[in-house]
Design a protein around this motif. Structure first.
Motif, PDB file in Angstrom:
ATOM      1  N   PRO A 215       0.795  -1.254   0.082  1.00  0.00           N
ATOM      2  CA  PRO A 215      -0.160  -0.173   0.047  1.00  0.00           C
ATOM      3  C   PRO A 215       0.773   1.378  -0.123  1.00  0.00           C
ATOM      4  O   PRO A 215       2.033   1.427   0.733  1.00  0.00           O
ATOM      5  N   LEU A 216       0.529   2.258  -0.762  1.00  0.00           N
ATOM      6  CA  LEU A 216       1.344   3.719  -0.625  1.00  0.00           C
ATOM      7  C   LEU A 216       1.084   4.130   0.639  1.00  0.00           C
ATOM      8  O   LEU A 216       1.804   4.905   0.805  1.00  0.00           O
ATOM      9  N   ALA A 217       0.059   3.736   1.193  1.00  0.00           N
ATOM     10  CA  ALA A 217      -0.028   4.411   2.976  1.00  0.00           C
ATOM     11  C   ALA A 217       1.335   4.189   3.567  1.00  0.00           C
ATOM     12  O   ALA A 217       1.644   4.836   4.370  1.00  0.00           O
ATOM     13  N   TRP A 218       1.881   3.303   3.238  1.00  0.00           N
ATOM     14  CA  TRP A 218       3.138   2.813   3.800  1.00  0.00           C
ATOM     15  C   TRP A 218       4.331   3.870   3.504  1.00  0.00           C
ATOM     16  O   TRP A 218       5.290   4.068   4.294  1.00  0.00           O
TER      17      TRP A 218
ATOM     18  N   ARG B  59       5.591   9.834   1.317  1.00  0.00           N
ATOM     19  CA  ARG B  59       5.974  10.619   0.112  1.00  0.00           C
ATOM     20  C   ARG B  59       5.431  10.296  -1.249  1.00  0.00           C
ATOM     21  O   ARG B  59       5.393  11.224  -1.976  1.00  0.00           O
ATOM     22  N   LEU B  60       5.664   8.855  -1.414  1.00  0.00           N
ATOM     23  CA  LEU B  60       5.117   8.461  -2.561  1.00  0.00           C
ATOM     24  C   LEU B  60       3.762   8.559  -2.892  1.00  0.00           C
ATOM     25  O   LEU B  60       3.251   9.025  -4.075  1.00  0.00           O
TER      26      LEU B  60
ATOM     27  N   ASP C  58      13.284  12.385  -1.957  1.00  0.00           N
ATOM     28  CA  ASP C  58      14.035  12.185  -0.620  1.00  0.00           C
ATOM     29  C   ASP C  58      13.518  11.078  -0.025  1.00  0.00           C
ATOM     30  O   ASP C  58      13.355  10.517   0.956  1.00  0.00           O
ATOM     31  N   GLU C  59      13.134   9.757  -0.973  1.00  0.00           N
ATOM     32  CA  GLU C  59      12.676   8.582  -0.601  1.00  0.00           C
ATOM     33  C   GLU C  59      13.459   7.245  -1.104  1.00  0.00           C
ATOM     34  O   GLU C  59      14.164   7.417  -2.128  1.00  0.00           O
ATOM     35  N   ASP C  60      13.567   6.294  -0.081  1.00  0.00           N
ATOM     36  CA  ASP C  60      14.346   5.223  -0.365  1.00  0.00           C
ATOM     37  C   ASP C  60      13.407   3.987   0.252  1.00  0.00           C
ATOM     38  O   ASP C  60      13.102   4.027   1.114  1.00  0.00           O
TER      39      ASP C  60
END
Length: 75
Positions: free
Chosen positions: A21-24, A27-28, A52-54
């Protein structure tokens, strides 16, 4: 990798496809489709410089999302 609705689908080199889930990843989730498409693959996962996401493969397989604090809440 692809995004469908509120999910991110990641194909792994062993043939598995992991959907999370994108809720995780706040930023995404907040990013535009164009921003999501600007990523780099690293030996450990996926990186979005502008966001700034990994996202690590280990984290996906373990069911972990973004553990940084976003907007005062644990993500």
């Amino acid at each position: 990798m692809r995004f469908e609705g509120e999910r991110m689908w990641v194909g792994l080199s062993d043939g598995r496809v992991v959907g999370v889930p994108l809720a995780w990843f706040p930023r995404l989730r907040a990013a535009s489709a164009e921003e999501r498409e600007r990523f780099e693959i690293s030996p450990f996962g996926i990186h979005w410089e502008a966001l700034d996401e990994d996202v690590s493969v280990d984290g996906l397989l373990a069911g972990r999302g973004d553990r940084r604090r976003v907007g005062g809440e644990a993500a």
